[in-house]
Design a protein around this motif. Sequence first.
Motif, short mmCIF file in Angstrom:
data_model
loop_
_atom_site.label_atom_id
_atom_site.label_comp_id
_atom_site.label_asym_id
_atom_site.label_seq_id
_atom_site.Cartn_x
_atom_site.Cartn_y
_atom_site.Cartn_z
N THR A 130 0.83 -1.21 0.00
CA THR A 130 0.00 0.00 0.00
C THR A 130 0.87 1.26 0.00
N PHE A 131 2.17 1.11 0.13
CA PHE A 131 3.04 2.26 -0.09
C PHE A 131 4.40 1.81 -0.60
N ARG A 132 5.03 2.69 -1.31
CA ARG A 132 6.43 2.51 -1.67
C ARG A 132 7.12 3.84 -1.44
N LYS A 133 8.32 3.75 -0.95
CA LYS A 133 9.04 4.99 -0.67
C LYS A 133 9.53 5.66 -1.95
N GLY A 134 9.73 6.97 -1.83
CA GLY A 134 10.36 7.72 -2.89
C GLY A 134 11.87 7.66 -2.70
N ILE A 135 12.59 7.99 -3.76
CA ILE A 135 14.06 7.89 -3.74
C ILE A 135 14.67 9.18 -4.27
N GLY A 136 15.72 9.64 -3.60
CA GLY A 136 16.52 10.73 -4.13
C GLY A 136 17.98 10.34 -4.06
N ILE A 137 18.76 10.82 -5.03
CA ILE A 137 20.20 10.57 -5.01
C ILE A 137 20.90 11.92 -5.18
N PHE A 138 21.76 12.23 -4.22
CA PHE A 138 22.47 13.51 -4.25
C PHE A 138 23.98 13.28 -4.18
N ARG A 139 24.70 14.11 -4.93
CA ARG A 139 26.16 14.09 -4.86
C ARG A 139 26.62 15.43 -4.31
N LEU A 140 27.39 15.37 -3.24
CA LEU A 140 27.93 16.58 -2.62
C LEU A 140 29.39 16.71 -3.03
N GLU A 141 29.72 17.78 -3.70
CA GLU A 141 31.11 17.99 -4.13
C GLU A 141 31.67 19.19 -3.36
N VAL A 142 32.74 18.95 -2.60
CA VAL A 142 33.30 20.00 -1.75
C VAL A 142 34.70 20.35 -2.23
N SER A 143 34.95 21.64 -2.41
CA SER A 143 36.32 22.02 -2.75
C SER A 143 36.90 22.93 -1.67
N GLY A 144 38.21 22.83 -1.47
CA GLY A 144 38.92 23.62 -0.46
C GLY A 144 40.20 24.17 -1.06
N LYS A 145 41.26 24.18 -0.25
CA LYS A 145 42.54 24.71 -0.74
C LYS A 145 43.65 23.80 -0.23
N ALA A 146 44.44 23.26 -1.16
CA ALA A 146 45.50 22.32 -0.77
C ALA A 146 46.75 23.06 -0.31
N VAL A 147 47.31 22.60 0.81
CA VAL A 147 48.63 23.09 1.26
C VAL A 147 49.37 21.93 1.89
N HIS A 148 50.65 22.11 2.19
CA HIS A 148 51.47 21.08 2.86
C HIS A 148 50.96 20.91 4.29
N ALA A 149 50.73 19.66 4.68
CA ALA A 149 50.14 19.40 6.00
C ALA A 149 51.12 19.67 7.14
N SER B 154 40.52 22.41 4.32
CA SER B 154 40.32 20.98 4.08
C SER B 154 38.91 20.68 3.58
N ALA B 155 38.85 20.18 2.36
CA ALA B 155 37.55 19.77 1.80
C ALA B 155 36.98 18.60 2.58
N ILE B 156 37.87 17.77 3.12
CA ILE B 156 37.40 16.61 3.89
C ILE B 156 36.75 17.06 5.20
N ASP B 157 37.41 17.98 5.89
CA ASP B 157 36.81 18.49 7.14
C ASP B 157 35.43 19.08 6.87
N GLU B 158 35.33 19.83 5.79
CA GLU B 158 34.05 20.44 5.44
C GLU B 158 33.01 19.37 5.09
N LEU B 159 33.45 18.35 4.35
CA LEU B 159 32.51 17.29 3.98
C LEU B 159 31.99 16.57 5.23
N VAL B 160 32.87 16.34 6.20
CA VAL B 160 32.45 15.68 7.45
C VAL B 160 31.37 16.50 8.15
N LEU B 161 31.56 17.82 8.19
CA LEU B 161 30.55 18.68 8.83
C LEU B 161 29.23 18.62 8.06
N GLN B 162 29.34 18.66 6.74
CA GLN B 162 28.13 18.59 5.91
C GLN B 162 27.38 17.29 6.16
#
Length: 376
Positions: A178-197, A206-214
Amino acid sequence: MPTILEYLKQHSTDMEETLVRLARAESPSRNKRLSDRCGRVLADLFNELVGGETEMIEQQIVGNQYRFTLGSGPGQILIIGHYDTVWDEGDIPLREENGLLYGPGVFDMKGGLAITLWALKALKHAGVPFNKKVVFLVTSDEEIGSLHSRTLIEEEAKKSELVLVPESSISNSGAVKTFRKGIGIFRLEVSGKAVHAGINPWEGVSAIDELVLQLQDLKGLDDREAGVSVNIGTISGGTRTNVVADYAEAVIDVRFRTRKQGEALEAAFRSRPAFTAGAAVHVKGGINRYPMEETEEVLALYSELKAIAAEHGYALGHGGSGGASDGNFTAALGIPTIDGLGPVGDGAHAVHEQVLLENLPYRAALIAQLLARHLD
Ligand SMILES: [Zn+2]
């Protein structure tokens, strides 16, 4: 004159044979030659068993599709099915054991096609007048997203007052959907600035730090109680351990029970300001299919089915699925749609795919009697 159920029970062996003929004509979605052969078997069966108008809708890439029509009148009832399966030729053998038929597509959803053919045959035999048009639309690409059939399905649904979907029922129980769920697919692309760690880590972004927060924030939309799930399916990003990552991405699958929830999810995904200064977030994708909602009208249809089942001496359950079908398209147009009318069985898309043979007449009678009530 036997009842519809009695008539179908008398023909249970013939029903099994119909299913075997369909299953033997293997039909992987991406093999047009084999798919077309299966389509021809289906059209032959319709002509032999039911008789009516047959229209082939030619396809260039996938198998040809079929529109079978019976009756006439101002109203229309639509039955939708697909003959393609997820199996490549020879993947799993067709065999019968202990009253179960195992094989490619027997449950999803050639069993549903076989019982629909027999339901229509039983109605004709019983002399039920087709005071409305009944359209049985069978497509060939449901298992790969229905790209070549969606418009056809939607156009036919718009002309209909009711849509029946003899897709596989809920495993083992035979409960309808009597029901079927709806589906969405999203791609999150995060860019930052690379430097020597090591040299200047705090000057990078860090794009990774930002992605984790997102992702932590988006996970907050997951609501089990409300039937909303947010699954972070894949993540990737960064280049080396000693570099602050300038790029990271994640692909997320969301499922939801109502259109409203889907719209809220879409809005939340679309508007993603960055948490980190200097980072940028881009979102791609969106809602793929809206849900088949469990409306009052759908529950009323279920009540009718339950009453028919009670006449036949058993209790019919209902439930839902997190997976979509072509029923999602018709329901999203506001046409009452009931799904999972196929046979009792188990193992859709799994090597143990099977249907319970002795039960086929009951499932065909369920569809036939529901149609009879609505053809008046
Ligand atoms: Zn299916």
